[in-house]
Design an enzyme around this catalytic site. Structure first.
Site, PDB file in Angstrom:
ATOM      1  N   HIS A  96      -3.873   6.423   2.807  1.00  0.00           N
ATOM      2  CA  HIS A  96      -4.549   5.188   2.408  1.00  0.00           C
ATOM      3  C   HIS A  96      -3.989   3.955   3.127  1.00  0.00           C
ATOM      4  O   HIS A  96      -4.751   3.127   3.647  1.00  0.00           O
ATOM      5  CB  HIS A  96      -4.394   5.049   0.894  1.00  0.00           C
ATOM      6  CG  HIS A  96      -5.158   3.934   0.270  1.00  0.00           C
ATOM      7  ND1 HIS A  96      -4.640   2.671   0.129  1.00  0.00           N
ATOM      8  CD2 HIS A  96      -6.388   3.894  -0.260  1.00  0.00           C
ATOM      9  CE1 HIS A  96      -5.534   1.911  -0.471  1.00  0.00           C
ATOM     10  NE2 HIS A  96      -6.610   2.623  -0.719  1.00  0.00           N
TER      11      HIS A  96
ATOM     12  N   ASP B 119       0.843  -1.196   0.000  1.00  0.00           N
ATOM     13  CA  ASP B 119       0.000   0.000   0.000  1.00  0.00           C
ATOM     14  C   ASP B 119       0.878   1.247   0.000  1.00  0.00           C
ATOM     15  O   ASP B 119       2.014   1.196  -0.471  1.00  0.00           O
ATOM     16  CB  ASP B 119      -0.941  -0.068   1.219  1.00  0.00           C
ATOM     17  CG  ASP B 119      -2.300   0.566   0.947  1.00  0.00           C
ATOM     18  OD1 ASP B 119      -2.331   1.761   0.618  1.00  0.00           O
ATOM     19  OD2 ASP B 119      -3.311  -0.130   1.064  1.00  0.00           O
TER      20      ASP B 119
ATOM     21  N   SER C  24     -11.142  -0.546  -1.490  1.00  0.00           N
ATOM     22  CA  SER C  24      -9.912  -0.495  -0.693  1.00  0.00           C
ATOM     23  C   SER C  24     -10.181  -0.710   0.784  1.00  0.00           C
ATOM     24  O   SER C  24      -9.336  -1.240   1.498  1.00  0.00           O
ATOM     25  CB  SER C  24      -9.280   0.902  -0.795  1.00  0.00           C
ATOM     26  OG  SER C  24      -8.567   1.043  -1.956  1.00  0.00           O
TER      27      SER C  24
END
Ligand SMILES: *[C@@H]1O[C@H](CO)[C@@H](O)[C@H](O)[C@H]1NC(C)=O
Ligand SMILES: *[C@@H]1O[C@H](CO)[C@@H](O)[C@H](O)[C@H]1NC(C)=O
Ligand SMILES: *[C@@H]1O[C@H](CO)[C@@H](O)[C@H](O)[C@H]1NC(C)=O
Ligand SMILES: *[C@@H]1O[C@H](CO)[C@@H](O)[C@H](O)[C@H]1NC(C)=O
Ligand SMILES: *[C@@H]1O[C@H](CO)[C@@H](O)[C@H](O)[C@H]1NC(C)=O
Ligand SMILES: *[C@@H]1O[C@H](CO)[C@@H](O)[C@H](O)[C@H]1NC(C)=O
Ligand SMILES: *[C@@H]1O[C@H](CO)[C@@H](O)[C@H](O)[C@H]1NC(C)=O
Ligand SMILES: *[C@@H]1O[C@H](CO)[C@@H](O)[C@H](O)[C@H]1NC(C)=O
Ligand SMILES: *[C@@H]1O[C@H](CO)[C@@H](O)[C@H](O)[C@H]1NC(C)=O
Ligand SMILES: *[C@@H]1O[C@H](CO)[C@@H](O)[C@H](O)[C@H]1NC(C)=O
Ligand SMILES: *[C@@H]1O[C@H](CO)[C@@H](O)[C@H](O)[C@H]1NC(C)=O
Ligand SMILES: *[C@@H]1O[C@H](CO)[C@@H](O)[C@H](O)[C@H]1NC(C)=O
Length: 850
Positions: free
Chosen positions: A267, A192, A631
Site C-alpha cells: 500500500h 503509510d 487511498s
C-alpha cells in the site's frame, strides 16, 4: 480518544485477506441495495464459542483464545490468510455441517426477520458473516453461543494513465517546466505502510538534472538489514518506522512486519508512487506491458513514516509519532491514506489525537491530505473530519480494459481480465470443471471443485488444449478461492485458457481486471454466464445408457483484455467513496464543515508495488499493481498540491486547499454532471448527479488549480476559534493545544470559517455568512451568479466587483429559510472573472422556517 486501531484503506482490504474482513467487502457491496427499508444494516462478523473443525482442534482453540483476549480493534488481524491453511483437508465435508449450524442459529434468533448470511466460516474460527441491523447484531451478541460480534467494513481493491486523464502533460507539468521538474523542491511525507526502496519509481538516476534535497528538509533514513544503507537517495529522502504502540500490544512481529521502513504490504509503495513516483517507468505485470507509469509530481521528494502494518493496521500513538516526526523533518505535504477505523467519540470528532497532531502540522505550514475512507455510499460515512484536513473521495477514470468471449454459435459475451487472447482464427472446445474430474473425485466430495483450485482433482486428458470453465463464486470475492490458483490449475492441466463463469450470488459485483499470464476471461454478468452455460450444456452429447458425456460440442475463443480503451464516461464517484455530511458534533456545530473536500481518481489505479507485498494475491511478486480506493485518490491530490506548492511556495495550507477546491470541475468527459454511484452491487443501476456531500467541490482540475485567481485563506487561529466555539470545549482545547480559549473569538462556528464552501446544518430562519477573498492574479472584474438551495433564498453581495492584483474583498451571503426541510439541499455560488477565472462555491443547508 481514538478507538485504537487504524487501518489504511487497502490495509483493511489486506486484513480481510487475512480473514473474515473480506466479508466487509460484501458489506459495502450488499448493504444499500438489499435493504429497501433503509435500516442501516451492516455486515457483522459473528464468532461462536464452539471450537471450529476438530481436525485442527488444538491450533484452532488457540486462535479462538487469542481472539477472545485480543483488544477489540485487532482481534481478527492475527489470523493468517486462508490460503496458508489446508483448506480442502479441513473443509471437506464439514463446511456444510457448520453452515447448517449457523443457519439454524440465525433462523432461531431472527424468526421471520430479514437478514442475509454471506458466508459460513468454519476452518479457522467457527462463525459467520451476516448482514443485519445494529439491533439484530446486538441480539446476536447476547446469545450464549456467540463469543463476539464485530462490525467490519472494507473494499476489495484494486497509474499509468491518470496523469493524462488529469491533463498534466499539456497542463500542470507544462507550467512546472515539464515532468522533469514537476514538483521540484517539495517533499511529501507519507504516513503509510512503508516503501520498497528498490523500486525504479524511486530511483534518483537523474544524470542530466541536478536534484538537490530541499534545504528545509532534515529527515533521516533508518538503516537496517531490510533497509540497508543506500536505500535512500535524493528522491527518497527520509524513511523511518514507528511501532512502539504495536510492540507494546505484543502484536508486532519484526520479521513479518519488518522493523524498518520497508513495505511488506504494498500500500505505501503504491501511494508514494501515485503522488511522486518517477516518470516513464514501464508497468509490466504478469509478463504483459501496460504502458508507462508516472507520479503526479515526478520530481518531488518522498519521505516515509511507516506507522501501519500489513497484519494489524496501526495505532494512533504510532501515527501521531509519525506525524510529529514528519513535521520536525520539514515535509511540505503530508499524505494519509489512512483513517480511524471508527469515529472518534468525545466532545467532537475533531478532538482526537491524530486530527490534533495534524492541526499542529497545519500550523507549521504543512498541507495535509487524507483519504475520505472507503465506507460509502451511505450518507455521513465520512472518516476524515476536520476543516484543516483536505479530504479526498475516489472516482473512476476513463480507462477500461475489456475482453470478449466468442462462442461457436456466434454469440459474443463481454468480460474482464487483463489476459491475452487465444490464437486468432482458432476455436477451442469448452469443458466445465465439473465435467473434467478424475475417477476418484465427485462434486459431492468437494462442492467447490468447480472453482478449479486444485489440479489433482481433474483428469488432464479431458482438459488439455481446451478452455476450462470455472465457477466464480462468493468464495473468490472473499479470497478463499483465487484466480491465481485457478490459472495454476489450468496450466497444470495444459488447458488452452480459462473462462470464469460467475455464480448468480456474485452478480453485479465489481470485479477487478485481474492480470492473467494465460488466455482467460471473467464473465461478470450472471445473465451472460447463463448464456454461456446454456450453449455449453446444449452442445453436450450424452450417452442415453450410461448417462455419461460422450462429446463436448461447445467451442469458443477469447479475445483478450490487454488493450485499454479510454471511452469510459468519467469521472464517476465510486460507490465505496465515503460520503458527507461530516458527522454531527455537539450543538451548535452539527456537520457545518463540507466533507469530502474534493474527488480524484482512485479506481483501478496502476502504481508501484513492493516486491515483498502480500496485500494482494493477484499481484504477489509483481512490480506494479492495480488498486482501488480513496487511498489511491488522496496521493493524486498530494502530488498536485506539490505542483501548487512549487509554483506558490508561500501559499498556506488553506490557500492550497482553496486553489484545488474553487477550480474543481463539475462535469465529466461527456460534459454531463459528474454522477455518483449509490449502491452495490449493480453500481451503475443507481446513478444520480453527485452532490457536494459525494464529491465536495468537485473533481480536481490540476491545470486550473495552478491558476486559481481568487483565494479563500484561513489560519491556525481561525481553526482555534472554531474549536473554541464548540460548547464546553475549553478544557479539551487546553489539554490538546496548551492554549486557553479566552484568547480566541469563540463566537466563530463552522459556517464562519473562511472556507471555499458554505455548509449550514441548521438554517434557522436567516443567516449571513461572510467570505474574504484575495485576488492573487492580475486585475480582474467578477460577476457573481448563484442558485439557491431548495428551501432557502440566497443573495450574494456585491454581485459585481473589481479586484486589483493582491486586493481583498468581503463577500456577504444572506440565506433566508423559505420552507422547512429535513434533508440537506444544495446550491452554488459562481464567481466569473473577465480574465477567465471561475470560482465555484458549493452551498448546502437544511432550512428551518420556525
Ligand atoms: C494438505 O492436505 C493434503 C491432503 O491431505 C496433503 O497432501 C498436503 O500435504 C497438505 N498440505 C499442507 C500445506 O498441509
Ligand atoms: C514472526 O514471523 C515469522 C515469519 O513469518 C514466524 O516464523 C514467527 O513465528 C513469528 N513470530 C511470532 C512471535 O509470531
Ligand atoms: C516508456 O518509457 C520508456 C523508458 O523507460 C521509453 O523508452 C518508452 O518510449 C516509453 N513509452 C511510452 C509509451 O511513453
Ligand atoms: C456464424 O457466422 C458465420 C459467418 O457469418 C456463419 O457462416 C455461420 O454459419 C454462423 N454460425 C452459426 C452457428 O450461426
Ligand atoms: C477411470 O475409470 C475408467 C472406467 O472405470 C477407466 O477406464 C479409466 O482408465 C480410469 N481413468 C483413470 C485416470 O484412472
Ligand atoms: C485419484 O486419481 C488420480 C489419477 O486419476 C491419482 O493420481 C490420485 O493419486 C488419486 N487420489 C487418491 C486420493 O486416490
Ligand atoms: C500444479 O502443479 C504443481 C507441481 O506439480 C503443484 O505443486 C501445484 O500444487 C499444482 N497446482 C494446482 C493448483 O493444483
Ligand atoms: C480544467 O481547467 C482548464 C483551465 O481552466 C479548463 O480549460 C478545462 O476545461 C478544465 N477541465 C475540466 C474537465 O473542467
Ligand atoms: C485534561 O487533562 C487532564 C490531565 O491529563 C485530565 O484529567 C482531564 O480529564 C482532561 N480534560 C479533558 C476535557 O480532556
Ligand atoms: C468573532 O467572530 C464573529 C463571527 O465570525 C464575528 O461576527 C465577530 O465580529 C468576531 N468578534 C471579534 C471580536 O473578532
Ligand atoms: C432575507 O430576509 C431579510 C429580512 O426579512 C430581507 O431583508 C432579505 O431581503 C431577505 N433576503 C433574501 C435573499 O431573501
Ligand atoms: C490594476 O488596478 C490598479 C488599481 O485600480 C491600477 O492602479 C493598476 O494600474 C492596474 N493594473 C493594470 C495592469 O491594469
Amino acid at each position: 480518544m481514538l478507538g485504537g486501531a487504524l487501518h489504511s484503506k487497502t490495509q483493511i482490504e489486506n486484513m480481510h485477506w487475512a480473514h473474515l474482513l473480506v466479508f466487509s467487502f460484501l458489506l459495502m457491496l450488499l448493504t444499500p441495495s438489499l435493504c429497501q427499508d433503509h435500516a442501516t444494516t451492516a455486515v457483522y462478523i459473528v464468532t461462536l464459542k464452539q471450537a471450529p473443525a476438530s481436525h485442527h482442534q488444538d491450533e484452532l482453540t488457540r486462535v479462538v483464545n487469542n481472539l477472545r483476549h485480543g483488544a477489540p480493534g485487532r482481534r481478527i488481524t492475527r489470523l493468517h490468510k486462508p490460503r496458508h491453511q489446508n483448506v480442502t483437508k479441513i473443509g471437506r465435508g464439514q463446511g456444510s455441517y457448520f453452515a447448517r449450524v449457523h443457519d439454524s442459529l440465525l433462523k432461531k434468533v431472527f424468526k421471520g426477520e430479514k437478514y442475509l448470511k454471506l458466508y459460513s466460516y468454519h476452518y479457522l474460527i467457527n462463525g459467520f458473516a451476516v448482514l443485519v441491523t445494529p439491533q439484530q447484531a446486538e441480539t446476536l451478541s447476547r446469545r450464549r453461543e456467540v463469543s463476539n460480534v464485530a462490525l467490519d467494513f472494507s473494499v476489495r481493491t484494486a497509474t499509468t494513465h491518470t496523469p493524462q486523464f488529469l491533463g498534466l502533460p499539456q497542463g500542470a507539468w507544462l507550467q512546472a517546466g515539464g515532468f522533469e521538474s514537476a514538483g521540484e523542491g517539495v517533499t511529501i511525507g507519507f504516513i503509510d505502510t512503508g516503501i520498497d526502496p528498490t523500486h525504479p519509481s524511486f530511483s534518483d538516476d537523474k544524470s542530466e538534472h541536478q536534484f538537490p534535497v530541499p534545504a528545509h528538509f532534515s529527515g533521516v533514513c533508518e538503516v537496517t538489514r531490510d533497509f540497508p544503507s543506500g536505500s535512500c537517495n535524493r528522491k527518497l529522502v527520509g524513511a523511518r518506522h514507528f511501532a512502539a504502540s504495536a510492540i507494546t500490544r505484543g502484536i508486532f512481529n519484526s520479521s513479518e512486519d519488518y522493523a524498518s521502513p520497508f513495505d511488506g504490504d504494498g500500500h505505501g509503495t503504491h501511494t508514494a508512487s501515485v503522488a511522486a513516483g518517477n516518470h516513464g517507468i514501464p508497468v509490466v505485470v504478469a509478463g504483459h506491458n501496460f504502458g508507462n507509469a508516472s507520479g503526479m509530481a515526478p520530481h518531488s521528494h518522498i519521505s516515509i513514516y511507516k506507522a501501519l502494518y500489513k497484519r494489524f493496521g496501526g495505532f494512533a500513538a504510532d501515527v501521531v509519532a509519525a506525524i510529529d516526526q514528519a513535521a520536525q523533518d520539514g515535509v511540505d505535504i503530508i499524505c494519509l491514506s489512512i483513517t480511524p477505523n471508527r469515529r472518534p467519540s468525545g466532545i467532537a470528532t475533531f478532538f482526537n489525537p491524530i486530527d490534533m497532531a495534524l492541526l499542529s502540522a497545519v500550523k507549521a505550514g504543512i498541507f495535509v491530505v487524507q483519504a475520505a475512507g472507503n465506507t460509502g455510499p451511505s450518507p455521513m460515512s465520512m472518516s476524515s473530519f476536520s476543516p484543516w484536513i483536505f479530504t479526498i473521495g475516489a472516482t473512476s477514470h476513463d480507462r477500461v480494459y475489456s475482453n470478449s468471449l466468442f462462442l461457436g454459435n456466434n454469440v459474443t459475451i463481454p468480460g474482464a481480465g487483463l489476459a491475452p487472447g487465444t490464437d486468432e482464427n482458432k476455436m477451442y472446445k469448452l469443458i466445465h470443471a465439473r465435467h473434467a474430474l478424475n475417477n476418484n473425485t465427485t462434486v459431492s466430495d468437494d462442492m467447490y471443485v468447480g472453482e478449479c483450485q486444485d489440479a489433482s482433482k481433474f483428469n488432464q486428458d479431458y482438459v488439455q488444449g481446451k478452455l476450462l470453465i470455472c465457477s466464480y463464486s462468493v468464495r473468490y470475492v472473499i479470497g478463499l478461492s483465487t484466480i491465481k490458483q485457478a490459472l495454476e490449475t489450468a496450466v497444470n492441466l495444459s488447458a488452452a485458457g480459462v473462462v470464469f463463469s460467475i455464480d448468480p450470488s456474485v452478480n453485479g459485483f465489481q470485479l477487478n481486471p485481474v492480470p492473467m499470464k494465460m488466455p482467460g476471461i471473467i464473465i461478470p454478468s450472471a445473465k451472460d454466464s447463463k448464456i454461456l452455460l446454456q450453449y455449453y450444456n446444449s452442445s453436450l452429447e450424452i450417452d442415453g445408457d450410461s448417462n455419461k458425456i460422450v462429446k463436448f460440442g461447445a467451442v469458443a475463443s477469447i479475445g483478450g483484455g490487454l488493450q485499454a480503451n479510454y471511452s469510459n464516461a468519467a469521472p464517476k464517484v465510486m460507490y465505496y467513496s465515503a460520503r458527507g455530511p461530516d458527522p454531527e458534533d455537539s450543538l451548535p456545530h452539527e456537520a457545518d464543515i463540507l466533507k469530502p473536500n474534493l474527488v480524484a481518481p482512485g479506481n483501478f489505479i496502476w502504481a508501484a508495488w513492493s516486491s515483498s507485498a502480500t496485500d494482494s494475491d493477484e499481484f504477489l511478486g509483481e512490480n506494479f499493481a492495480m488498486m482501488s480506493g480513496t487511498s489511491m485518490a488522496a496521493p493524486h491530490v498530494a502530488g498536485l498540491a506539490a505542483l501548487i506548492k512549487q509554483k506558490f511556495p508561500n501559499f498556506s495550507p488553506a490557500a492550497i486547499g482553496s486553489a484545488l477546491s474553487t477550480t474543481a470541475s463539475l462535469y465529466d468527459s461527456n460534459a454531463r454532471p459528474i454522477m455518483a454511484q449509490r449502491s452495490f452491487p449493480s453500481v451503475d443501476l443507481n446513478l444520480s448527479p453527485a452532490t457536494p456531500f459525494d464529491m465536495g467541490s468537485g473533481f480536481v482540475n490540476a491545470t486550473a488549480a495552478l491558476n486559481p485567481g481568487l483565494l479563500f485563506d484561513s489560519s491556525y487561529d481561525d481553526y482555534m476559534s472554531f474549536l473554541c466555539g464548540i460548547n464546553g470545549s475549553n478544557p479539551t482545547v487546553l489539554n490538546y493545544t496548551g492554549q486557553n480559549c479566552l484568547s480566541y473569538n469563540s463566537t466563530v462556528d463552522g459556517p464562519d470559517l473562511n472556507l471555499p464552501s458554505i455548509t449550514i446544518a441548521r438554517l434557522n430562519q436567516s443567516r449571513v455568512v461572510q467570505r474574504t477573498i484575495q485576488n492573487i492574479a492580475g486585475n480582474e472584474t467578477y460577476n457573481v451568479g448563484w442558485s439557491s438551495p431548495y428551501g432557502a433564498s440566497m443573495q450574494v453581495s456585491p454581485s459585481h466587483f473589481f479586484l486589483a492584483k493582491g486586493e481583498r474583498l468581503v463577500l456577504s451571503v444572506i440565506l433566508n429559510a423559505t420552507s422547512n426541510s429535513s434533508v440537506a439541499s444544495f446550491g452554488r455560488i459562481g464567481l466569473f472573472g473577465n480574465q477567465g477565472h471561475v470560482i465555484n462555491i458549493p452551498v448546502s443547508v437544511i432550512a428551518k422556517v420556525s
